[in-house]
Write a protein that holds these residues in place. Sequence first.
Motif, PDB file in Angstrom:
ATOM      1  N   HIS A 120      -0.956   2.071  11.804  1.00 24.20           N
ATOM      2  CA  HIS A 120      -1.830   0.896  11.732  1.00 24.20           C
ATOM      3  C   HIS A 120      -1.009  -0.393  11.679  1.00 24.20           C
ATOM      4  CE1 HIS A 120      -5.946   2.454  11.459  1.00 24.20           C
ATOM      5  NE2 HIS A 120      -5.400   3.528  10.912  1.00 24.20           N
ATOM      6  N   ALA A 121       0.144  -0.367  11.003  1.00 23.11           N
ATOM      7  CA  ALA A 121       1.000  -1.553  10.983  1.00 23.11           C
ATOM      8  C   ALA A 121       1.504  -1.867  12.387  1.00 23.11           C
ATOM      9  CB  ALA A 121       2.169  -1.337  10.024  1.00 23.11           C
TER      10      ALA A 121
ATOM     11  N   HIS B   8       5.136  -0.588   2.501  1.00 24.16           N
ATOM     12  CA  HIS B   8       4.431   0.693   2.436  1.00 24.16           C
ATOM     13  C   HIS B   8       5.397   1.874   2.390  1.00 24.16           C
ATOM     14  CE1 HIS B   8       5.091   1.517   6.813  1.00 24.16           C
ATOM     15  NE2 HIS B   8       5.043   0.197   6.901  1.00 24.16           N
TER      16      HIS B   8
ATOM     17  N   MET C 266      -5.112  -5.008   8.143  1.00 24.55           N
ATOM     18  CA  MET C 266      -3.726  -5.246   8.559  1.00 24.55           C
ATOM     19  C   MET C 266      -3.549  -6.349   9.587  1.00 24.55           C
ATOM     20  SD  MET C 266      -1.513  -1.774   8.475  1.00 24.55           S
ATOM     21  CE  MET C 266      -1.388  -0.739   7.008  1.00 24.55           C
TER      22      MET C 266
ATOM     23  N   THR D 176      -0.238   5.152   7.865  1.00 29.22           N
ATOM     24  CA  THR D 176      -0.059   3.759   7.473  1.00 29.22           C
ATOM     25  C   THR D 176       0.786   3.010   8.489  1.00 29.22           C
ATOM     26  OG1 THR D 176      -0.186   4.432   5.137  1.00 29.22           O
ATOM     27  CG2 THR D 176       0.703   2.249   5.607  1.00 29.22           C
TER      28      THR D 176
ATOM     29  N   VAL E   2       3.593  -5.741   5.808  1.00 34.67           N
ATOM     30  CA  VAL E   2       3.118  -4.627   5.004  1.00 34.67           C
ATOM     31  C   VAL E   2       4.308  -3.957   4.334  1.00 34.67           C
ATOM     32  CG1 VAL E   2       1.737  -2.522   4.948  1.00 34.67           C
ATOM     33  CG2 VAL E   2       1.285  -4.250   6.700  1.00 34.67           C
TER      34      VAL E   2
ATOM     35  N   THR F  59       0.830  -1.197   0.000  1.00 37.66           N
ATOM     36  CA  THR F  59       0.000   0.000   0.000  1.00 37.66           C
ATOM     37  C   THR F  59       0.864   1.247   0.000  1.00 37.66           C
ATOM     38  OG1 THR F  59      -1.737   1.198   1.192  1.00 37.66           O
ATOM     39  CG2 THR F  59      -0.167  -0.027   2.530  1.00 37.66           C
TER      40      THR F  59
ATOM     41  N   TYR G 202      -7.599  -0.062   6.884  1.00 37.53           N
ATOM     42  CA  TYR G 202      -6.404  -0.642   7.493  1.00 37.53           C
ATOM     43  C   TYR G 202      -6.718  -1.382   8.788  1.00 37.53           C
ATOM     44  CZ  TYR G 202      -3.177   2.059   4.479  1.00 37.53           C
ATOM     45  OH  TYR G 202      -2.458   2.570   3.427  1.00 37.53           O
TER      46      TYR G 202
END
Length: 420
Positions: A333-334, A324, A316, A330, A322, A259, A312
């Motif tokens: 969220h990971a 990214h 996730m 982003t 991920v 992403t 996400y």
Amino acid sequence: MRWLLTSWGSHGDLHPFLALGRGLKARGHEVTLVGHPEWGAETGTAGLRFVSTGEPPRGDFVRNYPEVMSMEWGGLVSLHTLVNRAIAPGFDHMMTALLPEARAHDAMVAHHFTFPAPVAAELAGIPWATVSLAPGVVPSAYSLPGANFSRAGQGFFGRQWNRFVWSVGKRISRSMVDPVVNRLRARHGLAPVRDAVFEAHSPVLNLQLYSEHFAPRAPDWSADKRVAGFCYYDPPDAKALAPEIEEFLSRGEPPVLFTLGSTAVQNPGAFYRDAVETLETLGQRGILLIGPEENRPARLPGSVLAVSYAPYGLLMPRVRAVVHQCGIGTLSHALRAGVPSVACPFAFDQPNNARRLEALGVAEVVLPHQRDAQRIGQALRRLLAGEAPARARRIGELVRAEDGVARACKILEEVFSCRR
């Protein structure tokens, strides 16, 4: 209290403000958010009052001005383009929307790049807080600026080097940005500021909306800099993943997610084509969040699913890793999902964010000049074979135990309740 929130940028800049606004509203406060007209529907869905700046659409900005993603001169070309081509043209729109609202509210909470916000607050005579969503915009001898790809120096001599890098970057940014901001201030009869990007923050509160498990509070920061934690916004209307995603997930092992957030995705280069090649070479399943349909790779094997968007917060936790761009939204969220990352920074604060993930032991970093299928594949293989997955799970537990929204609301109430 009556709180006025305002932000600028991508959805990664909007969502923490929506989470914060919902938190304040749940505590009995009145909340208004001022922002780009494209944010109106989502702000309404979040249950917040919205006031549009009336700015023109900017969906094609990254494609029209690709230099905004340039890392020439340590990101200063990007900064110059961002300020002069995107932010400054909206100053009058922002002031027209902000000033009457400021006069009807008790306090303002503003994104650090919303340069008209302090102007409106000063003219209305209300206090304001500056919000920093990533650590790379707040100077410290213990770190480097957000757009710097290097690792921060350690020890006494390392800190001296960090200070030097900050001083050079600040000197150049002052020459580029201060004249633009101070022309706005002069039009409204206000004194000029010095170092509009890195130092002209609120004198009472610079609220950091990220976790100390990601970036600990710097020892040399002043007392007005308070770290609250990530403020996650999970859209209330996003209850489940799309059926095609659920069906794909049910068919085999957890996939690798590729992403680029909501900005870099507008000009991804070969990222998604390289993603397909990487996955095929490693024999991994994958999901690509491609954004605009023109980003869809011409060839997609059955082991790879490409969709424009997925929340996400729902997706996730169900992937292996991920890959990214390392935008703060982003990566947050990971981290919450407890999955490791291959960090492929493009611009803005992403290089510094990537190095911080690397230092935590939860990411491999692929620099822009290295970004191809072979290098991404090598990084992903090392990531999955090493300690990163276990470390990411441990950090995920710590991040999930935090409540950044509640902490941020409490800080705001403590600082501003006595200033009404």
